[in-house]
Design a protein around this motif. Structure first.
Motif, mmCIF file in Angstrom:
data_model
loop_
_atom_site.group_PDB
_atom_site.id
_atom_site.type_symbol
_atom_site.label_atom_id
_atom_site.label_comp_id
_atom_site.label_asym_id
_atom_site.label_seq_id
_atom_site.Cartn_x
_atom_site.Cartn_y
_atom_site.Cartn_z
ATOM 1 N N UNK A 169 32.596 -15.356 38.389
ATOM 2 C CA UNK A 169 31.355 -15.060 37.678
ATOM 3 C C UNK A 169 31.269 -15.758 36.317
ATOM 4 N N UNK A 170 32.401 -16.080 35.706
ATOM 5 C CA UNK A 170 32.381 -16.697 34.371
ATOM 6 C C UNK A 170 31.710 -18.065 34.371
ATOM 7 N N UNK A 171 31.553 -18.677 35.536
ATOM 8 C CA UNK A 171 30.951 -20.010 35.602
ATOM 9 C C UNK A 171 29.473 -20.018 35.243
ATOM 10 N N UNK A 172 28.833 -18.848 35.167
ATOM 11 C CA UNK A 172 27.427 -18.804 34.798
ATOM 12 C C UNK A 172 27.181 -19.500 33.466
ATOM 13 N N UNK B 148 52.000 -20.699 17.678
ATOM 14 C CA UNK B 148 50.856 -19.948 18.213
ATOM 15 C C UNK B 148 49.512 -20.596 17.891
ATOM 16 N N UNK B 149 49.378 -21.132 16.690
ATOM 17 C CA UNK B 149 48.120 -21.779 16.320
ATOM 18 C C UNK B 149 47.933 -23.074 17.112
ATOM 19 N N UNK B 150 49.022 -23.819 17.304
ATOM 20 C CA UNK B 150 48.938 -25.030 18.129
ATOM 21 C C UNK B 150 48.513 -24.688 19.552
ATOM 22 N N UNK B 151 49.027 -23.572 20.072
ATOM 23 C CA UNK B 151 48.615 -23.135 21.412
ATOM 24 C C UNK B 151 47.146 -22.751 21.438
ATOM 25 N N UNK B 152 46.679 -22.040 20.405
ATOM 26 C CA UNK B 152 45.260 -21.689 20.308
ATOM 27 C C UNK B 152 44.386 -22.936 20.298
ATOM 28 N N UNK B 153 44.808 -23.932 19.537
ATOM 29 C CA UNK B 153 44.064 -25.187 19.473
ATOM 30 C C UNK B 153 44.027 -25.856 20.842
ATOM 31 N N UNK B 154 45.142 -25.814 21.553
ATOM 32 C CA UNK B 154 45.223 -26.416 22.887
ATOM 33 C C UNK B 154 44.308 -25.691 23.872
ATOM 34 N N UNK B 155 44.299 -24.374 23.806
ATOM 35 C CA UNK B 155 43.391 -23.594 24.661
ATOM 36 C C UNK B 155 41.948 -23.927 24.331
ATOM 37 N N UNK B 156 41.654 -24.094 23.035
ATOM 38 C CA UNK B 156 40.297 -24.453 22.630
ATOM 39 C C UNK B 156 39.884 -25.812 23.161
ATOM 40 N N UNK B 157 40.795 -26.778 23.106
ATOM 41 C CA UNK B 157 40.509 -28.105 23.657
ATOM 42 C C UNK B 157 40.229 -28.025 25.162
ATOM 43 N N UNK B 158 40.857 -27.068 25.820
ATOM 44 C CA UNK B 158 40.723 -26.901 27.271
ATOM 45 C C UNK B 158 39.927 -25.646 27.620
ATOM 46 N N UNK B 159 38.980 -25.286 26.767
ATOM 47 C CA UNK B 159 38.250 -24.033 26.969
ATOM 48 C C UNK B 159 37.435 -24.036 28.258
ATOM 49 N N UNK B 160 36.969 -25.213 28.694
ATOM 50 C CA UNK B 160 36.246 -25.254 29.965
ATOM 51 C C UNK B 160 37.170 -24.833 31.106
ATOM 52 N N UNK B 161 38.376 -25.416 31.148
ATOM 53 C CA UNK B 161 39.335 -25.046 32.187
ATOM 54 C C UNK B 161 39.685 -23.558 32.100
ATOM 55 N N UNK B 162 39.910 -23.070 30.884
ATOM 56 C CA UNK B 162 40.252 -21.660 30.718
ATOM 57 C C UNK B 162 39.133 -20.759 31.220
ATOM 58 N N UNK B 163 37.887 -21.138 30.915
ATOM 59 C CA UNK B 163 36.743 -20.353 31.373
ATOM 60 C C UNK B 163 36.667 -20.351 32.892
ATOM 61 N N UNK B 164 36.957 -21.492 33.501
ATOM 62 C CA UNK B 164 36.793 -21.642 34.942
ATOM 63 C C UNK B 164 37.950 -21.063 35.742
ATOM 64 N N UNK B 165 39.108 -20.868 35.123
ATOM 65 C CA UNK B 165 40.307 -20.469 35.851
ATOM 66 C C UNK B 165 40.653 -18.994 35.681
#
Length: 364
Positions: free
Chosen positions: A127-130, A286-303
């Motif tokens: 459902x997050x793909x909306x 932890x901040x570097x990981x947050x930045x990495x998740x942000x760079x890949x937020x489309x993948x995170x949203x879709x997965x």
């Protein structure tokens, strides 16, 4: 890369990625924790903040015409949307078959990929793909609005917000909350998208970054004040879900909470980004990981939705607890949350490796 309108230079600002990462944490928590003040708090700002951050990165001058812009965003948004919908639908169908989960229709959710609605039980496989198709609608609409003088752009965005509010009210002749590609949600989203773009026109990325780091104490105080106000006001606005046309009990609080969340996330992100310049420090990784998740937020949203379903099933199998307990109690949801983040990160990493492999072989 993010183009700075102040210097006209192209540079990636880590704080934007960190802000996206923080919003992604709120998205995952909101989807997992189905009750309580923390759920209402997450929904009070996370999607609004995503629209705002996307608006900050919008550059109309990069595209000569609407057709060029639409082609670019179709390639970067719609094609990945279709691919992830197909893949996650396939996984969902196989999972339901193997676990003997009763399903009314296997093919209807796949067909709903075309409609791309986030409400009424659509897109049950993911459902997050909306948000992806809704963002495409928002950006296409704003492509026209941004050509107006700033005051006119702001006025038109406000009128779109009014139209969006009217569209999600009960209507006897047609349910406007079921429009394709969440058009009704896009009318609300364009308010925050436009606010983000107008803000960055006045205070470019480099100016905001420099100003906050120059006065870290004031920046931290403002971020803390915005966060405290959001903690106090956010849960009190009731159920907020833009995808389902629910803007809470008070429209004023809906917009105020969204902007408070944006302010807190942006200010904290700038302050956190400063820790990345340190070679060592408790916050660096932890901040570097947050930045990495942000760079890949489309993948995170879709997965994360398929991952979340599996994690909750695993916890249910081993703890013999019902779904209500697993998704409403902190003693279960918090470890589930951490495991979802871990598995989602592993999937993003694996997809990144696969993508680089295919690019190196010139398959993509």
């Amino acid at each position: 890369m993010y183009r700075d309108t102040h210097t006209n230079s192209t540079e990636r600002y880590e704080y934007i990625d960190i802000a996206k990462g923080l919003c992604m944490l709120a998205v995952v928590w909101g989807h997992l924790m189905l009750a309580g003040a923390s759920n209402r708090l997450a929904y009070a700002f996370h999607i609004q903040a995503f629209f705002f951050l996307s608006g900050m990165l919008f550059r109309q001058e990069k595209h000569k015409s609407l057709l060029c812009f639409a082609k670019h965003r179709a390639k970067t948004l719609l094609l990945p949307y279709a691919a992830f919908s197909l893949v996650t639908w396939t996984y969902w169908a196989l999972r339901c078959t193997l676990l003997h989960i009763e399903v009314r229709s296997y093919w209807k959710p796949l067909a709903q990929t075309v409609l791309a609605q986030g409400s009424a039980g659509f897109l049950v496989h993911n459902v997050a793909l909306w948000f992806v198709t809704c963002l495409f609608v928002v950006e296409t609409l704003y492509y026209f609005l941004c050509k107006l003088p700033p005051w006119a752009t702001a006025l038109m965005c406000a009128l779109c917000g009014g139209a969006g509010y009217w569209m999600v009210q009960p209507h006897s002749f047609f349910d406007l909350k079921l429009l394709p590609w969440s058009i009704e949600a896009a009318m609300t989203g364009v308010v925050f998208y436009g606010a983000g773009n107008l803000f960055v026109r006045k205070f470019p990325l480099s100016v905001l970054y420099t100003a906050v780091l120059r006065r870290k104490g004031i920046g931290a105080a403002l971020a803390g004040a915005a966060a405290v106000l959001l903690l106090l006001l956010g849960p009190g606005n009731g159920h907020v879900t833009i995808a389902q046309g629910s803007l809470g009990d008070c429209l004023f609080l809906f917009y105020l909470n969204g902007l408070l969340g944006v302010a807190a996330v942006l200010l904290f992100s700038v302050l956190l980004s400063d820790s990345l310049s340190l070679s060592q420090g408790i916050l660096t990784k932890p901040v570097a990981w947050l930045s990495w998740i942000g760079k890949n937020s489309f993948y995170a949203m879709a997965i994360h939705i398929p991952v979340m379903v599996d994690v909750v099933w695993i916890f249910s199998h081993f703890t013999q607890q019902g779904m209500d307990a697993l998704r409403t109690s902190w003693r279960f949801t918090f470890p589930e949350f951490l495991l979802i983040l871990l598995l989602t990160s592993l999937w993003i990493w694996a997809l990144g490796r696969a993508r680089r492999y295919f690019i190196s072989r010139r398959f993509l």
